[in-house]
Scaffold this motif. Structure first.
Motif, PDB file in Angstrom:
ATOM      1  N   LEU A 199      -0.418  -1.559 -13.673  1.00 48.94           N
ATOM      2  CA  LEU A 199      -1.056  -1.514 -12.588  1.00 48.94           C
ATOM      3  C   LEU A 199      -0.597  -1.025 -11.068  1.00 48.94           C
ATOM      4  N   TRP A 200      -0.120  -1.967  -9.917  1.00 46.91           N
ATOM      5  CA  TRP A 200       0.416  -2.397  -8.500  1.00 46.91           C
ATOM      6  C   TRP A 200       1.194  -1.555  -8.355  1.00 46.91           C
ATOM      7  N   TYR A 201       2.383  -1.523  -9.546  1.00 45.48           N
ATOM      8  CA  TYR A 201       3.505  -0.891  -8.846  1.00 45.48           C
ATOM      9  C   TYR A 201       3.304   0.934  -8.703  1.00 45.48           C
ATOM     10  N   CYS A 202       2.200   1.618  -9.414  1.00 46.57           N
ATOM     11  CA  CYS A 202       2.240   2.244 -10.097  1.00 46.57           C
ATOM     12  C   CYS A 202       0.841   2.414  -8.466  1.00 46.57           C
ATOM     13  N   SER A 203       0.051   1.941  -8.716  1.00 47.41           N
ATOM     14  CA  SER A 203      -0.635   2.150  -7.337  1.00 47.41           C
ATOM     15  C   SER A 203       0.114   2.574  -5.969  1.00 47.41           C
ATOM     16  N   ILE A 204       0.698   1.135  -5.635  1.00 45.69           N
ATOM     17  CA  ILE A 204       1.460   1.583  -4.768  1.00 45.69           C
ATOM     18  C   ILE A 204       2.267   3.386  -4.096  1.00 45.69           C
ATOM     19  N   CYS A 205       3.210   3.069  -5.558  1.00 45.43           N
ATOM     20  CA  CYS A 205       3.710   4.736  -5.785  1.00 45.43           C
ATOM     21  C   CYS A 205       2.749   6.198  -5.466  1.00 45.43           C
ATOM     22  N   ILE A 229       8.027   3.130  -0.844  1.00 45.22           N
ATOM     23  CA  ILE A 229       8.689   3.347  -2.668  1.00 45.22           C
ATOM     24  C   ILE A 229      10.358   2.738  -2.785  1.00 45.22           C
ATOM     25  N   SER A 230      10.864   2.989  -2.021  1.00 40.34           N
ATOM     26  CA  SER A 230      12.162   3.007  -2.464  1.00 40.34           C
ATOM     27  C   SER A 230      12.528   0.925  -3.000  1.00 40.34           C
ATOM     28  N   GLY A 231      11.609   0.497  -1.623  1.00 43.74           N
ATOM     29  CA  GLY A 231      11.727  -0.808  -1.846  1.00 43.74           C
ATOM     30  C   GLY A 231      11.120  -1.428  -2.682  1.00 43.74           C
ATOM     31  N   SER A 232      10.146  -1.038  -3.613  1.00 48.38           N
ATOM     32  CA  SER A 232       9.156  -1.260  -4.376  1.00 48.38           C
ATOM     33  C   SER A 232       9.604  -1.371  -5.838  1.00 48.38           C
ATOM     34  N   THR A 233      10.880   0.375  -5.736  1.00 49.95           N
ATOM     35  CA  THR A 233      11.846   0.771  -6.758  1.00 49.95           C
ATOM     36  C   THR A 233      12.621  -0.738  -7.518  1.00 49.95           C
ATOM     37  N   LEU A 271       5.849 -10.370   0.482  1.00 53.17           N
ATOM     38  CA  LEU A 271       5.973  -9.469   1.940  1.00 53.17           C
ATOM     39  C   LEU A 271       6.726  -8.145   0.680  1.00 53.17           C
ATOM     40  N   LEU A 272       6.680  -7.837  -0.235  1.00 52.55           N
ATOM     41  CA  LEU A 272       7.535  -6.956  -1.622  1.00 52.55           C
ATOM     42  C   LEU A 272       6.411  -6.433  -2.481  1.00 52.55           C
ATOM     43  N   ILE A 273       5.762  -7.546  -2.596  1.00 51.04           N
ATOM     44  CA  ILE A 273       4.511  -7.157  -3.079  1.00 51.04           C
ATOM     45  C   ILE A 273       3.311  -6.470  -2.460  1.00 51.04           C
ATOM     46  N   CYS A 274       2.945  -7.136  -1.049  1.00 49.92           N
ATOM     47  CA  CYS A 274       2.176  -6.818   0.012  1.00 49.92           C
ATOM     48  C   CYS A 274       1.565  -5.746   0.651  1.00 49.92           C
ATOM     49  N   GLN A 275       3.252  -5.698   1.276  1.00 49.34           N
ATOM     50  CA  GLN A 275       3.801  -5.038   2.361  1.00 49.34           C
ATOM     51  C   GLN A 275       3.840  -3.063   2.037  1.00 49.34           C
ATOM     52  N   PRO A 276       4.062  -3.205   0.733  1.00 46.73           N
ATOM     53  CA  PRO A 276       4.266  -1.470   0.379  1.00 46.73           C
ATOM     54  C   PRO A 276       2.957  -1.248  -0.640  1.00 46.73           C
ATOM     55  N   MET A 277       2.347  -1.726  -0.682  1.00 45.54           N
ATOM     56  CA  MET A 277       0.449  -1.504  -0.520  1.00 45.54           C
ATOM     57  C   MET A 277      -0.260  -1.740   0.456  1.00 45.54           C
ATOM     58  N   LEU A 278       0.193  -2.247   1.377  1.00 40.09           N
ATOM     59  CA  LEU A 278      -0.731  -2.616   2.311  1.00 40.09           C
ATOM     60  C   LEU A 278      -0.747  -1.866   3.531  1.00 40.09           C
ATOM     61  N   THR A 279       0.856  -0.985   3.830  1.00 39.27           N
ATOM     62  CA  THR A 279       1.171  -0.191   4.718  1.00 39.27           C
ATOM     63  C   THR A 279       0.264   1.243   4.935  1.00 39.27           C
TER      64      THR A 279
END
Length: 316
Positions: free
Chosen positions: A31-37, A69-73, A277-285
């Motif tokens: 769910l978190w990954y989908c939300s980031i995307c 998106i790239s980093g999360s992937t 960083l890998l979890i929070c930063q992509p969602m916060l940005t």
């Protein structure tokens, strides 16, 4: 002795601490990954569609969102698949690919924030020259330089780690980490240590110093201008400061996780620190910039408003 080419796989031992709640972790992470995307893609589409946002500042922001998106992937798909694995083995080629992807993405993140800080510095401290100098073409060149610079400086360090002789294949993290892989080396190489130090300086210390210098200059100018211009400058710069502050906190967590002994940090806390960083930063940005920048906020409202009207007309 054996080098990395003679090892068939690496074992990510931190997954052994997941236990019976792996299914809960899997659902939450998915769910978190989908939300980031979704969040980052929405802002990218808004910037692309709204011509009023076709400015250097928003082009640099768009590059940052693409990198999120790239980093999360590079992290989530492998992490999700490992939740259902019993052995937590990762083929060498996949481990090296993930490591290269993650560290390059982290470098791009810091360098992108530095480029955005310089853009704000130029805009606020040299407003008369900014429009003529900082064109969309110049912004595109900056984006290209950020990616080439990030790829080049990590590639040198990466090549040394790939060719080093390893005396083990167990990595105590949930992803393939450069530092822990280097610690598996059978002998300590002075050259490798120097290259890693240079990488840290060029990838993190130098961009962070550039950000600090830029915002010190911005603050000096802000305090010497009118109240209206001061408020406008602070509003524009606040998201960048929040984002960089979070990067600093996450980097501190990573350093603490790698240096503090296991007695002081539990296994789950150590894992959280390592991937903060890998979890929070992509969602916060996307939320930081989407909520704090007035133009982005207004464009999002217009974009989402048009979508609502479109779907209402389609349904009727």
């Amino acid at each position: 002795m054996e080098n990395s080419s003679e090892i068939a796989f690496f074992v990510l031992s931190a997954y052994f601490h997941v236990g019976q709640i792996r299914y809960l972790y899997f659902v939450l992470l998915l769910l978190w990954y989908c939300s980031i995307c979704v969040a980052n893609t929405t802002l990218i589409v808004v910037i692309f569609v709204d011509r009023r946002l076709h400015e250097p500042m928003y082009m640099l922001l768009c590059n940052l969102l693409v990198n999120e998106i790239s980093g999360s992937t590079s992290l989530y798909p492998l992490m999700l698949s490992q939740m259902f694995s019993e052995l937590h083995r990762v083929p060498v080629s996949w481990c090296f690919l993930q490591m290269f992807y993650i560290y390059t993405s982290a470098t791009v993140e810091f360098c992108s924030l530095a480029a955005m800080a310089y853009d704000r510095y130029f805009s606020i401290c040299n407003p008369l020259r900014y429009t003529a100098t900082m064109t969309t073409r110049r912004a595109a060149v900056i984006v290209l330089f950020v990616w080439l610079y990030s790829l080049s400086i990590y590639l040198i360090s990466f090549v040394f780690v790939v060719n080093v002789k390893l005396c083990g294949n167990v990595i105590n993290k949930v992803f393939c980490d450069h530092q822990l892989m280097a610690e598996l080396a059978c002998s300590v190489s002075v050259i490798n240590s120097v290259i890693e130090l240079l990488y840290v300086l060029m990838a993190f210390v130098f961009p962070f110093a550039l950000v600090v210098v830029s915002y010190v200059e911005i603050l000096v100018v802000c305090f010497s201008t009118s109240k209206e211009n001061k408020l406008k400058a602070i509003t524009t710069c606040t998201p960048h400061i929040f984002s960089m502050s979070n990067m600093f906190v996450g980097t501190t967590m990573t350093v603490c996780e790698s240096k503090i002994e296991g007695i002081l940090l539990t296994d789950r806390v150590r894992v959280f620190f390592s991937i903060y960083l890998l979890i929070c930063q992509p969602m916060l940005t996307p939320f930081i910039y989407g909520l704090k920048l007035p133009k982005i906020r207004q464009s999002c409202k217009r974009f989402l408003g048009r979508k609502k009207v479109f779907f209402w007309q389609e349904s009727h």
